[in-house]
Design a protein around this motif. Structure first.
Motif, short mmCIF file in Angstrom:
data_model
loop_
_atom_site.label_atom_id
_atom_site.label_comp_id
_atom_site.label_asym_id
_atom_site.label_seq_id
_atom_site.Cartn_x
_atom_site.Cartn_y
_atom_site.Cartn_z
N ALA A 154 -1.38 27.59 99.27
CA ALA A 154 -0.56 28.61 98.63
C ALA A 154 -1.31 29.20 97.46
CB ALA A 154 0.75 27.99 98.13
N ASP A 155 -1.53 30.53 97.52
CA ASP A 155 -1.97 31.23 96.32
C ASP A 155 -0.72 31.90 95.77
OD1 ASP A 155 -2.81 32.91 94.37
OD2 ASP A 155 -4.61 33.57 95.43
N LEU A 156 -0.24 31.41 94.66
CA LEU A 156 1.08 31.85 94.17
C LEU A 156 1.03 33.25 93.55
CD1 LEU A 156 2.23 28.40 92.72
CD2 LEU A 156 2.92 29.45 94.88
N THR A 157 -0.17 33.82 93.45
CA THR A 157 -0.27 35.19 92.94
C THR A 157 -0.42 36.20 94.08
OG1 THR A 157 -2.66 34.97 92.75
CG2 THR A 157 -1.36 34.51 90.76
N THR A 210 -6.67 16.63 77.67
CA THR A 210 -7.65 17.32 78.54
C THR A 210 -8.26 18.55 77.86
OG1 THR A 210 -5.81 18.46 79.60
CG2 THR A 210 -6.73 16.57 80.76
N ASN A 211 -7.65 19.05 76.78
CA ASN A 211 -8.29 20.17 76.07
C ASN A 211 -9.70 19.76 75.62
OD1 ASN A 211 -5.92 21.55 76.38
ND2 ASN A 211 -5.21 21.25 74.28
N ALA A 212 -9.87 18.45 75.38
CA ALA A 212 -11.17 17.96 74.92
C ALA A 212 -12.26 18.14 75.98
CB ALA A 212 -11.06 16.48 74.52
N MET A 272 5.51 32.62 76.00
CA MET A 272 5.37 32.48 77.45
C MET A 272 6.21 31.32 77.99
SD MET A 272 1.81 31.87 79.46
CE MET A 272 1.46 30.20 78.98
N HIS A 273 6.14 30.18 77.32
CA HIS A 273 6.88 29.02 77.82
C HIS A 273 8.38 29.18 77.56
CE1 HIS A 273 2.78 27.27 77.73
NE2 HIS A 273 3.20 26.64 78.80
N ALA A 274 8.74 29.79 76.43
CA ALA A 274 10.17 29.99 76.13
C ALA A 274 10.79 30.92 77.18
CB ALA A 274 10.36 30.55 74.72
N ALA A 279 -1.02 21.11 92.14
CA ALA A 279 -1.13 19.70 92.58
C ALA A 279 -2.52 19.11 92.42
CB ALA A 279 -0.68 19.57 94.03
N THR A 280 -3.55 19.97 92.35
CA THR A 280 -4.90 19.43 92.16
C THR A 280 -5.28 19.43 90.68
OG1 THR A 280 -5.95 21.59 92.37
CG2 THR A 280 -5.66 20.32 94.40
N GLY A 281 -4.36 19.87 89.82
CA GLY A 281 -4.67 19.98 88.39
C GLY A 281 -4.54 18.65 87.67
N ASN A 282 -4.70 18.72 86.36
CA ASN A 282 -4.70 17.50 85.54
C ASN A 282 -3.40 16.71 85.73
OD1 ASN A 282 -7.21 18.05 84.16
ND2 ASN A 282 -6.13 19.67 83.06
N ILE A 283 -2.29 17.38 85.55
CA ILE A 283 -1.00 16.69 85.66
C ILE A 283 -0.63 16.50 87.13
CG2 ILE A 283 1.46 16.78 85.08
CD1 ILE A 283 0.64 18.73 82.80
N LEU A 338 1.02 21.80 96.60
CA LEU A 338 0.52 23.15 96.82
C LEU A 338 -0.87 23.31 96.19
CD1 LEU A 338 3.69 25.34 96.06
CD2 LEU A 338 3.08 24.06 98.13
N THR A 339 -1.76 23.96 96.94
CA THR A 339 -3.12 24.22 96.47
C THR A 339 -3.64 25.48 97.16
OG1 THR A 339 -5.42 23.45 96.49
CG2 THR A 339 -4.00 22.59 98.21
N ARG A 340 -4.56 26.18 96.50
CA ARG A 340 -5.13 27.36 97.17
C ARG A 340 -6.13 26.95 98.23
NH1 ARG A 340 -7.07 30.04 91.76
NH2 ARG A 340 -7.39 27.80 91.47
N ASP A 341 -6.60 25.69 98.18
CA ASP A 341 -7.66 25.29 99.11
C ASP A 341 -7.49 23.84 99.56
OD1 ASP A 341 -9.91 24.88 100.55
OD2 ASP A 341 -11.32 25.56 99.00
#
Ligand SMILES: NC(=O)c1ccc[n+]([C@@H]2O[C@H](COP(=O)([O-])OP(=O)(O)OC[C@H]3O[C@@H](n4cnc5c(N)ncnc54)[C@H](OP(=O)(O)O)[C@@H]3O)[C@@H](O)[C@H]2O)c1
Length: 285
Positions: free
Chosen positions: A47-50, A139-141, A114-116, A7-11, A29-32
């Motif tokens: 939530a740390d999903l790992t 955002t890769n830029a 991975m995505h498939a 939720a805190t990421g780019n998308i 959801l966020t770890r912090d």
């Protein structure tokens, strides 16, 4: 209730704002939570999903889940799909990749595999699904930001490589439409989502220069040097090299595929890379 991973990421950040504006209840959801700076209307949950903790409480009472592999990786995503089935979530919108083509090529490199695999897990869950198969993200830029700030010279293996970079807000808008869909129009659909125009790496670097009012240019380096620079804890060197070579394959790809999904699904034109560069000028200044 819609649960947003990453939720805190780019998308994710853009998606949370957009869903709240549409009147949806959102669990972000966020770890912090203390650092998340998410909108007040969202229920922000740590939530740390790992962390190998039970994920079901995160999904209690939720109708829909936005699943982003960036939030903890493949294992976490698989566990979330299982938890979604158990808790009665009805719908998953998966942030997938345009690398997935539903052909044998899906086994040919790390990103597509991975995505498939994640798409298969979501399909097999029996829940409603939509796959947002983004092309290369604008955002890769951001990876060029330190070089742009320091010297204005970006080092890249394939300055002529083409892409149709997509703005994170457009990916979020497409995901929001699928999450909120009441008609079933978007269920069981996989949408390749790109930006509106084809641009080379060199043209993108130049667009960033225009947005910040400084001269920028690309200096060509070897594929091995580019892979070395790209590799990190979540991207092994071999996978980075695969990616660099895949980008190289886009040098002569003609015509490069541009999708009209943003406009078709959201009703507004896809944002240009020039717009993206203006939105992110502070990152490069
Ligand atoms: N780059 C491309 O061109 C491209 C193309 C197609 C598809 N994709 C897909 O898009 C994804 C990237 O999406 P994005 O740019 O929105 O991601 P992002 O900005 O990197 O966001 C990732 C978020 O995940 C959260 N996160 C990280 N580790 C976590 C963990 N262990 N547990 C819970 N949350 C965690 C982080 O939030 P907190 O720090 O707040 O926890 C972070 O804000 C890629 O992973 C790939 O699957 C990318």
């Amino acid at each position: 209730m819609i649960v947003v991973t990453g939720a805190t990421g780019n998308i994710g950040r853009s998606l949370v704002t957009r869903l709240l504006a549409d009147g949806a209840a959102v669990r972000a959801l966020t770890r912090d939570p203390a650092r998340a700076a998410l909108p007040a209307g969202a229920e922000v949950v740590r939530a740390d999903l790992t962390a190998d903790e039970g994920l079901e409480p995160l999904l209690e009472g939720a109708d829909a889940l936005f699943l982003n592999l960036a939030a903890g990786g493949e294992r976490a995503a698989g566990a979330l799909v299982d938890a979604a089935v158990k808790t009665g979530v009805r719908r998953i919108v998966l942030n997938s990749s345009m690398a997935v083509t539903d052909s044998p090529a899906d086994e040919s490199h790390f990103i597509a595999r991975m995505h498939a695999a994640q798409e298969r897990a979501v399909r097999d869950s029996g829940l409603e699904w939509t796959f947002v198969r983004g092309g290369n993200y604008a955002t890769n830029a951001l990876a060029w930001a330190p070089a742009v700030r320091a010297t204005g010279v970006v080092r890249d293996a394939h300055p002529g490589a083409q892409g149709a970079p997509v703005h994170e807000a457009d990916l979020a808008d497409v995901a929001a439409v699928a999450l909120l869909d009441r008609t079933g129009t978007h269920q069981g659909r996989a949408y390749p989502v790109t930006g509106p125009e084809v641009m080379t790496v060199a043209q993108q670097v130049a667009a960033i220069g225009r947005a910040i009012g400084r001269e920028t240019r690309v200096e060509q380096i070897s594929e091995e040097a580019a892979a070395e620079a790209m590799a990190g804890p979540h991207l092994p060197r071999e996978a980075a090299l695969e990616l660099v070579r895949m980008f190289g394959g886009a040098v002569d790809a003609s015509p490069f595929p541009v999708s009209d999904a943003v406009e078709r699904i959201t009703g507004h034109p896809a944002r240009t890379f020039a717009r993206w560069a203006e939105d992110h000028a502070a990152d490069f200044s």
